[in-house]
Motif scaffolding. Sequence first.
Motif, PDB file in Angstrom:
ATOM      1  N   THR A  74       0.842  -1.196   0.000  1.00  0.00           N
ATOM      2  CA  THR A  74       0.000   0.000   0.000  1.00  0.00           C
ATOM      3  C   THR A  74       0.875   1.243   0.000  1.00  0.00           C
ATOM      4  O   THR A  74       0.657   2.182  -0.782  1.00  0.00           O
ATOM      5  N   ARG A  75       1.882   1.251   0.860  1.00  0.00           N
ATOM      6  CA  ARG A  75       2.776   2.410   0.935  1.00  0.00           C
ATOM      7  C   ARG A  75       3.609   2.561  -0.338  1.00  0.00           C
ATOM      8  O   ARG A  75       3.785   3.676  -0.852  1.00  0.00           O
ATOM      9  N   THR A  78       1.389   3.716  -3.290  1.00  0.00           N
ATOM     10  CA  THR A  78       0.973   5.111  -3.044  1.00  0.00           C
ATOM     11  C   THR A  78       2.128   6.065  -3.317  1.00  0.00           C
ATOM     12  O   THR A  78       1.958   7.110  -3.966  1.00  0.00           O
ATOM     13  N   ALA A  85      -4.379   2.756  -4.234  1.00  0.00           N
ATOM     14  CA  ALA A  85      -3.497   1.588  -4.112  1.00  0.00           C
ATOM     15  C   ALA A  85      -4.158   0.492  -3.274  1.00  0.00           C
ATOM     16  O   ALA A  85      -4.607   0.728  -2.155  1.00  0.00           O
ATOM     17  N   ASP A  86      -4.230  -0.712  -3.837  1.00  0.00           N
ATOM     18  CA  ASP A  86      -4.842  -1.863  -3.175  1.00  0.00           C
ATOM     19  C   ASP A  86      -3.730  -2.792  -2.702  1.00  0.00           C
ATOM     20  O   ASP A  86      -3.234  -3.636  -3.453  1.00  0.00           O
ATOM     21  N   GLY A  87      -3.323  -2.609  -1.454  1.00  0.00           N
ATOM     22  CA  GLY A  87      -2.218  -3.408  -0.929  1.00  0.00           C
ATOM     23  C   GLY A  87      -2.529  -4.876  -0.853  1.00  0.00           C
ATOM     24  O   GLY A  87      -1.640  -5.720  -1.035  1.00  0.00           O
TER      25      GLY A  87
END
Length: 232
Positions: A74-75, A78, A85-87
């Motif tokens: 996710t980080r 992003t 964002a789909d972690g």
Amino acid sequence: MTLPLRAVIFDLDDTLFDDTSCTHAGLRVLAAQSGLSVPPAELFARHAAHIRAIDPLLFRGELTAHEARVLRFTRLLTELGVPDADGEAATVTYRESYRAAWAPLPGAADVLRDLRAAGLRLAVLTNYVREVQALKLAHFGLAALVDAVLCVEEVPAAKPDPRAYHAACAALAVTPQEAVMVGDSWEKDVQGARRAGLRAVWVNPCAAPVPDGVTRSVRNLQDLQRCAEFRA
């Protein structure tokens, strides 16, 4: 006086297991699926930075390994400008390709068998969690070739703290002076081990200059037993 060698302690990732290649494989597929055009070396470095930032949460038990991956991706996505964002989805994509690329480094099993046959006690000492590392060792049958596996949550402190190496020596019932540490990290597998009283061999596939000009360096595992440390 140097005591006879009785034990060998191995790092796992990029020493026995080819973690770098697997990581590149996972990131390559993730980048393609996410429409990223980041150079592979930069993507790898950014990904590694997020691992370093999140690992303390994992090691303290605040996240599971899966939760740590979801947060990491996710980080990362992003940061790279991927909208929404789909972690979770990124984790699945990455892990499928990472697992498909799993491979031991050449000679890993043979070296362990040969060292055992020579009467040496063997351990794996890794700065990562058992939930992840045990799967790798079991998948390639390496767990059955060592006498002890010590993961980060099972030692008083992670490498390069001297207590990590001393815990491994205790698990093998040897003194630090009777053991050699083998690994790819100059700081964690060489300097730390030597400060703890062990001998050390640096796995150095790119043949980088040895910082102290003294430590034994090998490009691959097959060269290990030709080192003076293994004849002491």
